[in-house]
Design a protein around this motif. Structure first.
Motif, short mmCIF file in Angstrom:
data_model
loop_
_atom_site.label_atom_id
_atom_site.label_comp_id
_atom_site.label_asym_id
_atom_site.label_seq_id
_atom_site.Cartn_x
_atom_site.Cartn_y
_atom_site.Cartn_z
N VAL A 20 -11.54 -25.62 35.56
CA VAL A 20 -11.34 -25.94 34.15
C VAL A 20 -12.45 -25.27 33.35
CG1 VAL A 20 -11.21 -27.74 32.40
CG2 VAL A 20 -10.31 -28.18 34.69
N SER A 21 -12.06 -24.54 32.29
CA SER A 21 -13.02 -23.93 31.38
C SER A 21 -12.62 -24.26 29.96
CB SER A 21 -13.08 -22.41 31.57
OG SER A 21 -13.97 -21.82 30.63
N ALA A 22 -13.53 -24.88 29.20
CA ALA A 22 -13.26 -25.26 27.82
C ALA A 22 -14.45 -24.85 26.96
CB ALA A 22 -13.01 -26.77 27.70
N GLU A 23 -14.19 -24.04 25.94
CA GLU A 23 -15.27 -23.54 25.08
C GLU A 23 -14.83 -23.60 23.62
OE1 GLU A 23 -17.05 -19.85 26.20
OE2 GLU A 23 -16.65 -20.13 28.34
N THR A 24 -15.72 -24.10 22.76
CA THR A 24 -15.46 -24.16 21.33
C THR A 24 -16.78 -24.04 20.59
OG1 THR A 24 -14.41 -25.44 19.57
CG2 THR A 24 -15.61 -26.67 21.23
N THR A 25 -16.69 -23.71 19.32
CA THR A 25 -17.90 -23.62 18.50
C THR A 25 -18.24 -24.97 17.87
OG1 THR A 25 -17.44 -21.30 17.99
CG2 THR A 25 -18.98 -22.45 16.55
N ARG A 26 -17.26 -25.59 17.24
CA ARG A 26 -17.45 -26.90 16.63
C ARG A 26 -16.37 -27.84 17.14
NH1 ARG A 26 -19.10 -26.05 10.24
NH2 ARG A 26 -21.06 -24.90 10.63
N GLY A 27 -16.79 -28.90 17.78
CA GLY A 27 -15.83 -29.87 18.31
C GLY A 27 -16.32 -30.45 19.62
N ASP A 28 -15.85 -31.66 19.93
CA ASP A 28 -16.22 -32.34 21.17
C ASP A 28 -15.34 -31.85 22.31
OD1 ASP A 28 -17.96 -33.74 19.57
OD2 ASP A 28 -16.70 -35.54 19.46
N ILE A 29 -15.89 -31.94 23.52
CA ILE A 29 -15.14 -31.59 24.73
C ILE A 29 -15.26 -32.75 25.72
CG2 ILE A 29 -14.96 -30.02 26.70
CD1 ILE A 29 -16.17 -27.83 24.97
N THR A 30 -14.12 -33.19 26.24
CA THR A 30 -14.09 -34.21 27.29
C THR A 30 -13.25 -33.71 28.44
OG1 THR A 30 -14.32 -36.03 25.69
CG2 THR A 30 -13.46 -36.58 27.86
N ILE A 31 -13.84 -33.67 29.63
CA ILE A 31 -13.13 -33.26 30.83
C ILE A 31 -13.22 -34.39 31.85
CG2 ILE A 31 -12.99 -31.61 32.74
CD1 ILE A 31 -14.18 -29.50 30.89
N LYS A 32 -12.07 -34.92 32.24
CA LYS A 32 -12.01 -35.96 33.26
C LYS A 32 -11.28 -35.38 34.46
CE LYS A 32 -12.00 -39.74 29.90
NZ LYS A 32 -11.30 -40.96 29.41
N GLY A 33 -12.07 -35.05 35.49
CA GLY A 33 -11.51 -34.39 36.66
C GLY A 33 -12.01 -32.97 36.74
N GLY A 34 -11.30 -32.15 37.48
CA GLY A 34 -11.70 -30.76 37.69
C GLY A 34 -12.28 -30.56 39.07
N THR A 35 -11.81 -29.52 39.73
CA THR A 35 -12.29 -29.19 41.08
C THR A 35 -12.50 -27.69 41.15
OG1 THR A 35 -11.02 -31.02 42.04
CG2 THR A 35 -11.76 -29.30 43.54
N GLY A 36 -13.68 -27.29 41.65
CA GLY A 36 -14.02 -25.87 41.71
C GLY A 36 -15.07 -25.56 40.68
N ALA A 37 -14.75 -24.70 39.73
CA ALA A 37 -15.66 -24.36 38.64
C ALA A 37 -15.24 -25.12 37.39
CB ALA A 37 -15.64 -22.86 38.37
N VAL A 38 -16.11 -25.98 36.90
CA VAL A 38 -15.84 -26.79 35.70
C VAL A 38 -16.87 -26.40 34.65
CG1 VAL A 38 -15.67 -29.11 34.73
CG2 VAL A 38 -14.92 -28.67 37.08
N VAL A 39 -16.40 -25.83 33.53
CA VAL A 39 -17.27 -25.31 32.48
C VAL A 39 -16.88 -25.94 31.16
CG1 VAL A 39 -18.05 -23.25 31.26
CG2 VAL A 39 -17.52 -23.12 33.71
N ALA A 40 -17.88 -26.49 30.45
CA ALA A 40 -17.64 -27.07 29.13
C ALA A 40 -18.78 -26.64 28.21
CB ALA A 40 -17.56 -28.59 29.21
N LYS A 41 -18.46 -25.87 27.15
CA LYS A 41 -19.48 -25.34 26.26
C LYS A 41 -19.07 -25.56 24.81
CE LYS A 41 -20.98 -21.67 29.44
NZ LYS A 41 -21.20 -20.21 29.60
N SER A 42 -19.97 -26.20 24.04
CA SER A 42 -19.77 -26.38 22.61
C SER A 42 -21.11 -26.15 21.92
CB SER A 42 -19.25 -27.78 22.30
OG SER A 42 -19.11 -27.96 20.90
N ILE A 43 -21.08 -25.64 20.69
CA ILE A 43 -22.32 -25.47 19.93
C ILE A 43 -22.59 -26.71 19.08
CG2 ILE A 43 -23.45 -24.11 18.12
CD1 ILE A 43 -22.02 -21.65 19.21
N GLU A 44 -21.59 -27.16 18.35
CA GLU A 44 -21.72 -28.35 17.51
C GLU A 44 -20.74 -29.40 18.03
OE1 GLU A 44 -23.88 -28.68 15.06
OE2 GLU A 44 -24.54 -26.62 14.78
N GLY A 45 -21.06 -30.03 19.15
CA GLY A 45 -20.15 -31.03 19.67
C GLY A 45 -20.68 -31.71 20.91
#
Length: 237
Positions: A124-149
């Motif tokens: 799972v890969s999730a990237e945003t500039t402004r906004g929250d990120i919620t990841i429940k689960g994921g197997t392998g490479a799990v990436v979550a990137k936010s600047i304002e969130g």
């Protein structure tokens, strides 16, 4: 009891003014289900809006999108990747509700997005500039990137990378290598099972809860903040 017409009109006006206005949800403008083959991944690009991805056991992807009629959703399937993106004269907002196979790798990118992923059993890969990120689960490479969130990861298994600039990071019930980095925010790790943890913040506290592995490496660094952790008596540390 009888009311004069003027009194009745006044009573109706007061009642209407007191009633709160309820927002009307947008009707889906796009609704489509695509069959996919195992090994394919999902790639979603959305400039602004909310993206919610849930999973099921079927080998198909259900796409429901709410947007302005002038916005067109381009869905491009192939044997290796299912691409979803919006096209319009401007940069319209699109809200997605997607149901994908549990095995399907997910990549979600955008600028002003609130992203939620639940139940994935793949990368799972999730990237945003402004906004929250919620990841429940994921197997392998799990990436979550936010600047304002705010970034929240729960129940991941594998290599976890979480980052923000001006908000907090929360990782819980997770195992595997963990890298977490923020500038202005606290970092909280709870119920962690890992032998390799690197956490960095400039202006924030770090809280770590998890049994240290005998040969594990844990690097918790802050410039303006506290580092709070528990070390069991039986730990080889």
């Amino acid at each position: 009891m009888m009311f004069a017409p003027t009194m009745l009109a006044a009573a109706l006006a007061i009642s209407a003014a007191a009633a709160p206005l309820q927002p009307t949800p947008r009707e889906p403008q796009t609704s489509q289900t695509i069959e996919v083959q195992r090994g394919a991944r999902l790639s979603l690009q959305n400039f602004a809006g909310e993206v919610v991805v849930r999973t099921w056991t079927r080998d198909s992807v259900q796409i429901v999108a709410r947007h302005d009629p002038r916005v067109k959703i381009a869905i491009t399937p192939s044997a290796t990747v299912l691409r979803i993106e919006s096209r319009s004269a401007g940069r319209g907002s699109v809200d997605y509700e997607i149901t994908a196979p549990q095995w399907m790798p997910l990549s979600i990118t955008g600028t002003y997005n609130f992203i939620t992923v639940e139940g994935a059993q793949s990368d799972v890969s999730a990237e945003t500039t402004r906004g929250d990120i919620t990841i429940k689960g994921g197997t392998g490479a799990v990436v979550a990137k936010s600047i304002e969130g705010l970034v929240v990861i729960e129940g991941a298994r594998g290599r976890v990378t979480a980052s923000s600039v001006n908000d907090r990071l929360r990782i819980s019930d997770t195992s595997g290598d963990i890298t977490a980095d923020t500038t202005n925010g606290d970092v909280t790790l709870s119920q962690i099972k890992s032998s390799n943890v690197v956490v960095t913040t400039v202006n924030g506290d770090i809280r770590f809860d998890g049994p240290p592995a005998p040969s594990g490496r844990y690097r918790l660094t802050t410039h303006n903040g506290d580092v709070i952790t528990t070390v069991p008596e039986t730990s080889n540390a």
